[in-house]
Motif scaffolding. Structure first.
Motif, short mmCIF file in Angstrom:
data_model
loop_
_atom_site.label_atom_id
_atom_site.label_comp_id
_atom_site.label_asym_id
_atom_site.label_seq_id
_atom_site.Cartn_x
_atom_site.Cartn_y
_atom_site.Cartn_z
N THR A 32 0.66 -1.59 0.14
CA THR A 32 0.03 -0.11 -0.45
C THR A 32 1.06 1.03 0.27
N GLY A 33 0.11 2.56 -0.64
CA GLY A 33 1.20 3.76 -0.34
C GLY A 33 0.74 4.88 -1.84
N LYS A 34 0.97 5.98 -1.16
CA LYS A 34 1.23 6.33 -2.64
C LYS A 34 1.36 6.11 -4.11
N GLY A 35 -0.18 6.45 -5.02
CA GLY A 35 -0.10 5.88 -6.82
C GLY A 35 -0.13 4.32 -6.81
N LEU A 36 -0.05 3.84 -5.82
CA LEU A 36 -0.13 1.73 -6.02
C LEU A 36 -1.95 1.80 -5.96
N ASN A 37 -1.69 0.73 -6.47
CA ASN A 37 -3.36 -0.38 -7.01
C ASN A 37 -4.54 0.85 -7.31
N GLN A 38 -3.88 1.53 -8.50
CA GLN A 38 -4.96 2.62 -9.27
C GLN A 38 -5.86 1.18 -10.24
N ILE A 39 -7.37 1.49 -10.35
CA ILE A 39 -8.51 1.20 -10.61
C ILE A 39 -8.23 1.52 -12.04
N GLY A 40 -8.23 0.70 -12.81
CA GLY A 40 -8.13 1.03 -14.09
C GLY A 40 -8.75 0.86 -15.02
N THR A 41 -8.98 0.51 -16.48
CA THR A 41 -10.03 -0.55 -17.44
C THR A 41 -9.15 -1.24 -18.71
N LEU A 42 -10.31 -2.00 -19.02
CA LEU A 42 -9.12 -2.52 -20.02
C LEU A 42 -8.57 -0.89 -21.55
#
Length: 380
Positions: A213-223
């Motif tokens: 965990t941390g800033k900029g990690l584990n961003q939610i995106g799309t295809l």
């Protein structure tokens, strides 16, 4: 008084000009109609106008139209009464005049300097062929100021992807990839479902200490959509699919269970079956690794790219296979026994056993064949 009611008055004034030019009358008529349509959108504002303001606005509009008529008639009066300046023949003559002036200006600018002509073609979003002719030259007085030149690698990427499709399993992979994307990305609702599934997966992985965990990690995106005219976008699509593979599967399963039509559920079931097959996942990872290397064509020398590909071919099979097995374990995809004889599928019937193993099929017929197609294209 409503300004919309004066449209017929304006057009009555315009009919005077019909004896000069029916074409001009039609143009001004369309202008008036467009102006009236704009007035409809601002009707609330106009309702607050005073009677004097309406009269003044009508007068300004009428004077503007009369002025346009006068200027146009001065030109048309000197022309033949049957002249037509919108015919294809006249338009081609005008374009010819423009092109001649441009060519003369270019000749004067570069004089006796060296030049080259580039002819290129590509396909637009409608898959229509488009050809561009480019004249490249340096001003005769400025050639000593040249420092460097840069080139776009899009055509190289397109050639490499086309070359990889010469391998039949790779050729069959891309339509399946597009099929999956079209189903998952068909609507805003499905994109929202995909984001929700990602959020749930990220939360679960954090709970079991599988993600940092941390800033900029584990961003939610799309295809990411793969565009026909931008081959580097295929790298973005396969990378994004690997990253959110499990949420994508979950969205497909939801459609299979809750789809509104038999066709929708049937198509989604076919997409899910293709997506969760070992062969599809194997090629997905292979393409990702391969395009990550060939994408360097846009930034590095061609010889370096060939060296990277050759090293990948010689040294990375074991690492790729280990990564594949780990991925399949997480996603509950059965990994075939690599040491058993390979059985070829024809028309869904397993009726032919080849004289080589499953590992040989994936390593030689797909892994080596795909990379060799890239090396052959680069050598050419």
């Amino acid at each position: 008084m409503d300004i919309m009611g004066n449209k017929h008055l304006l057009l009555m004034d315009l009919r005077i000009g019909r004896r000069y030019s029916n074409s001009f009358y039609n143009v001004v008529k369309r202008l008036c109609e467009e102006l009236m349509n704009q007035f409809q959108h601002t009707q609330k504002v106009l309702d607050n106008f005073t009677f004097e303001q309406i009269i003044d606005n009508r007068l300004r509009l009428k004077v503007s139209i009369d002025t346009i008529q006068l200027l146009a008639f001065q030109v048309l009066d000197k022309a033949l009464k049957n002249a037509s300046y919108t015919s294809p023949k006249i338009q081609k003559e005008i374009l010819h005049i423009f092109s001649t002036k441009v060519k003369n200006a270019i000749r004067e600018e570069f004089g006796d300097a060296k030049y080259c002509i580039i002819v290129d073609e590509t396909r637009d979003e409608l898959k229509n062929e488009q050809m561009a002719i480019v004249l490249r030259f340096v001003d005769k007085d400025d050639i000593q100021n040249i420092r460097r030149q840069r080139y776009d690698g899009a055509s190289n990427m397109r050639a490499l992807v086309a070359a990889s499709k010469a391998v039949i399993p790779i050729h069959k992979f891309f339509p399946k990839l597009t099929f999956v994307f079209n189903i998952v990305g068909a609507s805003c609702k499905r994109n929202d479902e995909l984001k929700v599934a990602q959020a749930v997966e990220i939360e679960h992985m954090i709970d079991i200490d599988k993600l940092e965990t941390g800033k900029g990690l584990n961003q939610i995106g799309t295809l990411q959509r793969a565009r026909h005219t931008c081959w580097s976008s295929h790298f973005k699509l396969v990378s994004s699919l690997i990253k959110i593979f499990s949420p994508t599967c979950e969205v497909l399963l939801n459609i299979i269970n809750e789809g509104t039509t038999f066709v929708q559920r049937g198509d989604t079931d076919s997409a899910y079956e293709a997506l969760t097959s070992f062969e599809f996942v194997f090629i997905l990872h292979l393409i990702k690794e391969m395009l990550e290397i060939t994408d360097l064509l846009c930034h590095a020398l061609q010889s370096s790219t060939k060296a990277f590909l050759q090293k990948f071919r010689e040294d990375k099979w074991d690492a790729l296979l280990a990564n594949m097995k780990s991925f399949c374990k997480v996603c509950n995809i059965d990994v075939p026994n690599m040491n058993v004889p390979y059985i070829r599928r024809r028309c869904r019937a397993r009726d032919h056993q080849d004289d080589f193993t499953v590992e040989h099929y994936y390593r030689v017929d797909i892994f080596y064949a795909t990379i060799d197609s890239q090396l052959q294209e680069l050598n050419g």
